[in-house]
Design a protein around this motif. Structure first.
Motif, PDB file in Angstrom:
ATOM      1  N   TRP A 256       0.822  -1.218   0.000  1.00  0.00           N
ATOM      2  CA  TRP A 256       0.000   0.000   0.000  1.00  0.00           C
ATOM      3  C   TRP A 256       0.849   1.258   0.000  1.00  0.00           C
ATOM      4  O   TRP A 256       0.424   2.301  -0.487  1.00  0.00           O
ATOM      5  CB  TRP A 256      -0.945   0.016   1.204  1.00  0.00           C
ATOM      6  CG  TRP A 256      -2.053  -0.963   1.029  1.00  0.00           C
ATOM      7  CD1 TRP A 256      -2.190  -2.168   1.665  1.00  0.00           C
ATOM      8  CD2 TRP A 256      -3.167  -0.855   0.134  1.00  0.00           C
ATOM      9  NE1 TRP A 256      -3.313  -2.806   1.201  1.00  0.00           N
ATOM     10  CE2 TRP A 256      -3.932  -2.026   0.268  1.00  0.00           C
ATOM     11  CE3 TRP A 256      -3.579   0.134  -0.774  1.00  0.00           C
ATOM     12  CZ2 TRP A 256      -5.089  -2.248  -0.471  1.00  0.00           C
ATOM     13  CZ3 TRP A 256      -4.725  -0.087  -1.508  1.00  0.00           C
ATOM     14  CH2 TRP A 256      -5.474  -1.261  -1.351  1.00  0.00           C
ATOM     15  N   LEU A 257       2.068   1.147   0.554  1.00  0.00           N
ATOM     16  CA  LEU A 257       2.961   2.311   0.561  1.00  0.00           C
ATOM     17  C   LEU A 257       3.327   2.710  -0.867  1.00  0.00           C
ATOM     18  O   LEU A 257       3.418   3.888  -1.190  1.00  0.00           O
ATOM     19  CB  LEU A 257       4.227   2.016   1.355  1.00  0.00           C
ATOM     20  CG  LEU A 257       4.100   2.090   2.866  1.00  0.00           C
ATOM     21  CD1 LEU A 257       5.404   1.659   3.514  1.00  0.00           C
ATOM     22  CD2 LEU A 257       3.747   3.505   3.305  1.00  0.00           C
ATOM     23  N   ILE A 258       3.536   1.700  -1.713  1.00  0.00           N
ATOM     24  CA  ILE A 258       3.846   1.998  -3.118  1.00  0.00           C
ATOM     25  C   ILE A 258       2.632   2.655  -3.772  1.00  0.00           C
ATOM     26  O   ILE A 258       2.759   3.678  -4.457  1.00  0.00           O
ATOM     27  CB  ILE A 258       4.238   0.715  -3.882  1.00  0.00           C
ATOM     28  CG1 ILE A 258       5.499   0.127  -3.253  1.00  0.00           C
ATOM     29  CG2 ILE A 258       4.453   1.037  -5.369  1.00  0.00           C
ATOM     30  CD1 ILE A 258       6.246  -0.836  -4.117  1.00  0.00           C
TER      31      ILE A 258
ATOM     32  N   ILE B 206       0.288   4.353  -2.351  1.00  0.00           N
ATOM     33  CA  ILE B 206       0.155   5.724  -1.830  1.00  0.00           C
ATOM     34  C   ILE B 206       1.164   6.640  -2.507  1.00  0.00           C
ATOM     35  O   ILE B 206       0.829   7.747  -2.933  1.00  0.00           O
ATOM     36  CB  ILE B 206       0.354   5.737  -0.291  1.00  0.00           C
ATOM     37  CG1 ILE B 206      -0.811   5.033   0.398  1.00  0.00           C
ATOM     38  CG2 ILE B 206       0.492   7.160   0.228  1.00  0.00           C
ATOM     39  CD1 ILE B 206      -0.559   4.737   1.877  1.00  0.00           C
TER      40      ILE B 206
END
Lengths: 229, 123
Positions: free
Chosen positions: B90-92, B94
């Motif tokens: 999810w960091l990617i 985001i």
């Protein structure tokens, strides 16, 4: 001596791979063949296959990385050649870059928070659209993780060069200033390397945006952290 | 001869970079040496302290391969494979989304303010 030869090997390998893969990109012009992407993937594959740690690769890799500093300085030359455009467009540049930097920092921070990531990670994602050395310094100052900040900067850079041209087209951002400011504000130096493919006006705008966003981010970032953490 | 000119001009660029690094450290500026060096060179050119033709071909040569100099840093992503597995993916997402938003806002704002400066001033 062995270390020197090994360093030469890694630096040489990087340059040769880049030149070969770049000629492939020049021939076909497919976005997925962007040389910085293909060379990175090829090098990671080689290092993994031969079980070479990144630190050892960097013995030679750092020689190539050390050219980034003077290359950023060199961006002043195309900018100077486009100084008339720069002066004419001062207000749009400042408005575009400030708006982008504010939105970039807030959206990354709020989304990372919404997904319940640790505060350390939230602080690390904050400066992602800013050029690597500034982003790392900022992340460190915030209490984030500098080396991870560099990874987010790469995510932003690759997003800019891979999806950027598509997004600009869809949104009908088709003027040199719109394209240049968009690429430079969101994807720093990598975006600027893409902007050179559009033309000298885009390239200058992008280098201005990259520099200005570093300046604005250096003030805005600490202010956001002070307000929200 | 051409190569020698490019090499000497490269050394000048490196000199500006080192001057920037030095200023960054001793004046405790939040900007890195490369960005300060960029501003110094631009100022030198704009104030006619340093002529364009003494730096132009070196700068052009160095900028031909701009994306090459990022590669050692991008290869560093290999050490962070575990950060982006599982929830980290999810960091990617985001990062990608937030970058696109940044580009849309900055590109759109600058293009709009160029197209209709008077209209915007009235608003």
């Amino acid at each position: 001596m062995a270390i020197f030869l090994l360093s030469m090997l890694f630096a040489g390998l990087t340059i040769i791979l880049y030149l070969v893969l770049n000629s492939l990109y020049v021939k076909y012009r497919w976005t997925v063949l962007t040389p910085v992407l293909t060379t990175t993937v090829a090098l990671i594959a080689i290092l993994l296959v031969f079980d070479i740690p990144y630190d050892r690769y960097m013995l030679g890799g750092q020689w190539i990385g050390s050219l980034l500093g003077p290359a950023v300085v060199a961006l002043a030359v195309p900018l100077y050649k486009q100084r008339d455009l720069l002066l004419q467009s001062l207000l749009p540049i400042v408005i575009g870059v400030s708006g982008g930097t504010v939105v970039g920092m807030f959206s990354g921070m709020l989304l990372a928070r919404a997904f319940h990531f640790s505060e350390e990670v939230v602080l690390t994602i904050l400066p992602k659209s800013i050029t690597t050395p500034v982003a790392m310094q900022l992340a460190e100052g915030f209490g984030g993780i500098p080396s991870l900040a560099a990874v987010f900067v790469m995510v932003a850079g690759f997003t800019g060069i891979l999806a950027g041209p598509w997004l600009l087209k869809v949104l009908r951002i088709d003027s040199p200033i719109g394209r240049g400011i968009g690429l430079g504000s969101s994807a720093h130096g990598l975006g600027t390397s893409k902007a050179f493919e559009y033309g000298p006006d885009e390239a200058s705008m992008s280098s201005v945006a990259m520099t200005l966003s570093a300046v604005i981010g250096s003030f805005l970032g600490p202010a956001i952290v002070w307000l929200f953490f | 001869m051409k190569f020698l000119v490019i090499f000497i001009q490269f050394l000048v660029l490196y000199g500006f970079y080192l001057a920037g690094e030095w200023m960054s450290e001793f004046l405790n500026l939040p900007l890195p040496g490369s960005v300060i060096g960029f501003l110094l060179l631009f100022a030198a050119l704009a104030l006619k302290i340093y002529p364009l033709r003494w730096i132009e071909s070196g700068a052009q040569f160095l900028l031909m391969f701009l994306s090459l100099y990022f590669i050692p840093a991008t290869v560093g992503v290999m050490n962070y494979g575990d950060v982006f597995t599982g929830k980290g993916i999810w960091l990617i997402a985001i990062g990608v989304f937030s970058t696109l938003l940044t580009m849309a806002v900055s590109g759109y704002l600058s293009q709009r303010t160029v197209q209709s400066p008077r209209e915007r001033e009235v608003e």
